[in-house]
Design an enzyme around this catalytic site. Structure first.
Site, PDB file in Angstrom:
ATOM      1  CB  CYS A   1      -0.976  -0.049   1.171  1.00 46.59           C
ATOM      2  SG  CYS A   1      -2.337   1.093   0.991  1.00 46.59           S
TER       3      CYS A   1
ATOM      4  CD  GLU B   1      -1.813  -6.195   5.568  1.00 54.09           C
ATOM      5  OE1 GLU B   1      -1.440  -6.726   4.506  1.00 54.09           O
ATOM      6  OE2 GLU B   1      -1.890  -4.964   5.702  1.00 54.09           O
TER       7      GLU B   1
ATOM      8  CG  HIS C   1      -4.016  -3.668   3.181  1.00 66.49           C
ATOM      9  ND1 HIS C   1      -3.003  -3.173   3.946  1.00 66.49           N
ATOM     10  CD2 HIS C   1      -4.594  -2.605   2.585  1.00 66.49           C
ATOM     11  CE1 HIS C   1      -2.953  -1.866   3.836  1.00 66.49           C
ATOM     12  NE2 HIS C   1      -3.916  -1.488   3.013  1.00 66.49           N
TER      13      HIS C   1
END
Ligand code: XMP
Length: 506
Positions: free
Chosen positions: A76, A166, A164
């Site tokens: 990001c 994660e 993202h």
């Protein structure tokens, strides 16, 4: 290990957890305090950020330190920063790019995307977008609205991704992180609980030597696991102190003390209830109560510690989220989160501190606890605040109010256990409100106390949502409480999320 450089994103800790879930060790450091790049650092991940790379004074970093020398994954903000620094163009997004998106184009030949599928769902959260890439950067993934969703720099193991990986909503995010950490960085997946225990016990033996250690136990998972590790290393050189502050749950003091003794810990139980009640007398302000409880704990603990000959160390159950330096959103100054362990460190005791869990997240602590054969009743315990029922009795505290709340809390918690709901809840408890309400029992009008029940789901206590407990269950618990606990005639259920509310009421 993997080095994660934090630009202040709310997801940075999540990246670290995902890497740890792959049994690979990693550490988070602020972007402006990079540790030396030793040979054991096999790769670097740059986090996202609440800032925009177009802002004056936005977090910045010399990426030449890493580029081409060590695998680099920029997420990001990190990806935008890298694109901009080498001559690309980052502009505000024309359409909103938050939430679900699908990788409609995906270069499955890229090592980063091995075994990932076209159309894979990913989670976006950004206000800026990369419009143009610098020379030598190739697009390796796009979504229908984001042309440059991921890029690779030619001839380097350097990657940038807009989404993202994660968060769990990026369904193949774990694959991506595994590809980076295991395939590209060549980290071995040997960071298991057993390895952690072996290394930690060895280190503790060396650090502590023949000295004595004292440690305050709270009944919670962190202090129990920390004490067990220290005990493994130095046996009875460790003395534990478990204080009954009069604000514990019903029967908790006796039950927890017994489990500690069963675990072979040398533990002194101290009944200091009256001391705490005296210190709390007439105090209604939440922070005033916290301070009185903290101060009294230190007094009691200090008194006990002084009875042990030649103590040099204080053991603590501090865990990783307590010590990670978080990047301040307003600038590159790093602030350390204060943590509120029971009592904290009494400076005047002049003890050195030993914190065997300070590299672990809560779930890691639980795994280590299981590997150490600590009973499920301790490992699976809901978090319980250091000041205990003291911050769940709104207003001033008296022994009578504590007893009332203990009864209410016991019915609720036991009820959750009996109904098989306890493990689905992250934290639960009851709050004694400082109001009375009118009721009717038999032919008599009553004017008695109101209690609130709270049960939340959470991962780390930073955000939380109320749990949709079955109505039948709530109805039964409410009935039990009103019928069995004298002085309570009304039960309410708290349906607020955090934020904007908090988990505790005080
Ligand atoms: P809040 O109420 O801030 O709580 O949403 C988040 C988590 O922290 C616990 N908590 C405390 N723990 N001392 C502690 O040791 C405290 O003063 C304290 N206040 C809140 C709370 O129970 C929840 O798990």
């Amino acid at each position: 290990q993997i080095l994660i450089l934090d630009f202040g994103s709310q997801y940075t800790q999540l990246i670290a957890r995902r890497v740890r879930e792959l049994d690979v060790y990693c550490e988070i450091h602020p972007f402006n305090k990079i540790p030396p790049l030793t040979a054991d650092i096999k790769g670097v991940i740059l986090s996202g950020s609440p800032c925009s790379v177009r802002d004056k004074g936005a977090p910045d970093l010399d990426l030449d330190i890493f580029r081409g020398k060590i695998p680099l994954l920029a997420v990001c903000y990190g990806a935008q920063l890298m694109a901009q620094k080498y001559g690309g163009n980052v502009t505000p997004s024309e359409i909103r790019e938050y939430g679900r998106a699908s990788l409609s184009h995906l270069d499955t030949h890229a090592a980063l995307f091995k075994e990932m599928t076209h159309g894979s769902q990913v989670w976006m959260s950004h206000g800026d977008t990369i419009k143009e890439l610098p020379e030598g950067f190739d697009i390796i993934a796009s979504t229908p609205s984001v042309r440059i969703a991921a890029y690779k720099i030619q001839e380097e193991e350097t990657y940038g991704i807009q989404f993202h990986p994660e968060v769990t909503h990026s369904t193949e995010g774990k694959n991506l992180l595994r590809n980076f950490v295991v395939q590209i960085c060549d980290c071995s997946q040997d960071w298991t609980s057993d390895v952690f225990i072996d290394i930690t016990v060895d280190e503790l033996k060396k650090t502590i030597g023949p000295d004595r250690v004292v440690m305050g136990l709270s009944g919670g998972v962190d202090s129990s696991v920390a004490a067990t590790l220290i005990h493994r290393a130095i046996g009875d050189q460790l003395t534990c102190v478990f204080v009954d502050n009069g604000l514990l749950r019903k029967n908790e003091f006796e039950e927890v003390l017994d489990s500690y003794k069963d675990m072979g810990l040398n533990v002194i139980g101290v009944d200091a209830r009256q001391k705490f009640y005296d210190a709390l007398k007439g105090i209604s302000d939440p922070e005033g109560k916290r301070k009185a409880i903290g101060r009294t704990f230190i007094e009691v603990f200090d008194q006990e510690a002084h009875k042990i000959q030649g103590v040099k160390w204080l053991g603590q159950g501090t865990i990783y989220p307590d010590i990670i330096e978080s990047v301040s959103v307003n600038g590159p100054s790093a602030t350390i989160k204060s943590h509120h362990n029971v009592g904290g460190l009494p400076d005047f005791m002049n003890l050195k501190v030993v914190e065997p869990l300070k590299t672990l997240f809560k779930d890691g602590v639980r795994e280590v606890g299981k590997a150490l054969d600590i009973a499920d009743t301790i490992i699976g315990r809901h978090p319980f605040p250091g000041p205990g029922l003291g911050i769940r009795i709104l207003g001033d505290i008296t022994p009578e109010k504590v007893q009332t709340l203990q009864e209410v809390d016991h019915i609720f918690i036991q009820g959750l256990k009996d109904a098989g709901l306890y493990d689905q809840v992250w934290q639960a408890g009851a709050i004694l409100l400082p109001i009375q309400s009118v009721g009717v029992m038999g032919d008599e009008r009553t004017y008695e106390r109101v209690v609130a029940l709270r049960a939340v789901s959470s991962v780390d206590g930073m955000t939380a949502d109320w749990i949709h407990l079955p109505y039948e269950f709530l109805g039964k618990i409410s009935n039990d409480i009103i019928n069995k606990v004298k002085g309570v005639n009304r039960v309410v259920y708290d349906i607020s999320s955090k934020p904007p509310a908090t988990i505790e009421w005080e």
